[in-house]
Design a protein around this motif. Sequence first.
Motif, PDB file in Angstrom:
ATOM      1  N   ARG A 104      30.401  29.115  45.893  1.00  0.00           N
ATOM      2  CA  ARG A 104      29.024  29.040  45.427  1.00  0.00           C
ATOM      3  C   ARG A 104      28.838  27.741  44.663  1.00  0.00           C
ATOM      4  NH1 ARG A 104      26.238  33.415  41.450  1.00  0.00           N
ATOM      5  NH2 ARG A 104      27.540  32.375  39.924  1.00  0.00           N
ATOM      6  N   MET A 133      32.729  40.228  43.598  1.00  0.00           N
ATOM      7  CA  MET A 133      31.453  40.036  42.926  1.00  0.00           C
ATOM      8  C   MET A 133      30.297  39.880  43.912  1.00  0.00           C
ATOM      9  SD  MET A 133      32.834  40.183  40.041  1.00  0.00           S
ATOM     10  CE  MET A 133      31.718  39.769  38.723  1.00  0.00           C
ATOM     11  N   ALA A 135      26.659  38.762  43.249  1.00  0.00           N
ATOM     12  CA  ALA A 135      25.796  38.255  42.165  1.00  0.00           C
ATOM     13  C   ALA A 135      24.386  38.012  42.695  1.00  0.00           C
ATOM     14  CB  ALA A 135      26.432  37.020  41.561  1.00  0.00           C
ATOM     15  N   GLY A 192      23.745  32.512  36.853  1.00  0.00           N
ATOM     16  CA  GLY A 192      24.056  33.329  38.021  1.00  0.00           C
ATOM     17  C   GLY A 192      25.286  34.196  37.827  1.00  0.00           C
ATOM     18  N   TYR A 193      25.730  34.382  36.582  1.00  0.00           N
ATOM     19  CA  TYR A 193      26.854  35.298  36.309  1.00  0.00           C
ATOM     20  C   TYR A 193      26.330  36.712  36.056  1.00  0.00           C
ATOM     21  CZ  TYR A 193      30.558  31.911  36.386  1.00  0.00           C
ATOM     22  OH  TYR A 193      31.459  30.981  36.811  1.00  0.00           O
ATOM     23  N   ILE A 194      27.137  37.673  36.487  1.00  0.00           N
ATOM     24  CA  ILE A 194      26.745  39.068  36.307  1.00  0.00           C
ATOM     25  C   ILE A 194      26.958  39.476  34.847  1.00  0.00           C
ATOM     26  CG2 ILE A 194      27.196  41.445  37.003  1.00  0.00           C
ATOM     27  CD1 ILE A 194      28.115  40.381  39.738  1.00  0.00           C
ATOM     28  N   GLY A 199      33.207  37.965  34.235  1.00  0.00           N
ATOM     29  CA  GLY A 199      33.444  36.517  34.250  1.00  0.00           C
ATOM     30  C   GLY A 199      33.625  36.037  35.676  1.00  0.00           C
ATOM     31  N   ASP A 200      34.405  34.975  35.835  1.00  0.00           N
ATOM     32  CA  ASP A 200      34.632  34.402  37.162  1.00  0.00           C
ATOM     33  C   ASP A 200      35.844  35.087  37.796  1.00  0.00           C
ATOM     34  OD1 ASP A 200      34.095  31.333  38.661  1.00  0.00           O
ATOM     35  OD2 ASP A 200      35.780  32.601  39.230  1.00  0.00           O
ATOM     36  N   ALA A 201      35.590  35.865  38.836  1.00  0.00           N
ATOM     37  CA  ALA A 201      36.653  36.695  39.428  1.00  0.00           C
ATOM     38  C   ALA A 201      37.795  35.833  39.966  1.00  0.00           C
ATOM     39  CB  ALA A 201      36.068  37.574  40.524  1.00  0.00           C
ATOM     40  N   GLY A 202      37.460  34.755  40.678  1.00  0.00           N
ATOM     41  CA  GLY A 202      38.499  33.896  41.262  1.00  0.00           C
ATOM     42  C   GLY A 202      39.359  33.259  40.186  1.00  0.00           C
TER      43      GLY A 202
END
Length: 209
Positions: A104, A133, A135, A192-194, A199-202
């Motif tokens: 993304r 995720m 989002a 654009g974060y849930i 947080g950032d899954a990756g």
Amino acid sequence: MGKLVVCDHPLIQHKLTFIRDMQTNTKDFRELVDEVATLMAYEITREVPLESIKVQTPVCEAEAKVISGRMLGLIPILRAGLGMLDGVLKLLPAAKVGHVGLFRDPQTLQPVEYYVKLPTDVQERELIVIDPMLATGGSAIAAIDVLKKRGCTQIKMMNLIAAPEGVQAVHEAHPDVDIYVAALDERLDEHGYIVPGLGDAGDRLYGTK
Ligand code: PRP
Ligand code: URA
């Protein structure tokens, strides 16, 4: 319209809490994501068709059930989707795996495709697209677009956490796709974060931040 299924099994909800916790280290995060993926695979396959076959038990011949219908295909969205793949394969070891590479763009939030490799018979399979995720829904929609262009017709989505905005976007773009999540969160933030999300899954899976 596709359905949204929240997999609310207590074990899934318990483990998800520790996945969300920012104190959880990379090793534990990865293990918990793997475990929840296995539990979600159990829920997502609840409706697969069965047929009767004859089997000889030590006592007599019996009619017993086996899975019938289409073979399965798993489609992790790179890179974070890989964190759930092995957990699903534990229950579905014969499934073939196709990879769709998307990231993304942090500015536009639009998905950028960089890799696609699918089983040759992908259009004959029932597919589960896997990504922790959901989002904005852009990545999921793009991955499903890739599959539909190849003639795939039976597609389900599996996410750990979804935002309402993403669920709505996927259902509008692909009304035939059911979405299975461990949690439906409140909203997206301005990046654009849930929220509250994880947080950032990756980055949390691979320790890249
Ligand atoms: C994350 C996540 C989804 C996507 C969700 O991947 O794993 O693929 O964002 O966002 P969206 O619904 O708004 O499209 P990311 O782009 O961070 O790539 P990564 O898996 O390589 O970390
Ligand atoms: N991608 C992630 O990894 N986390 C979010 O909250 C949104 C997109």
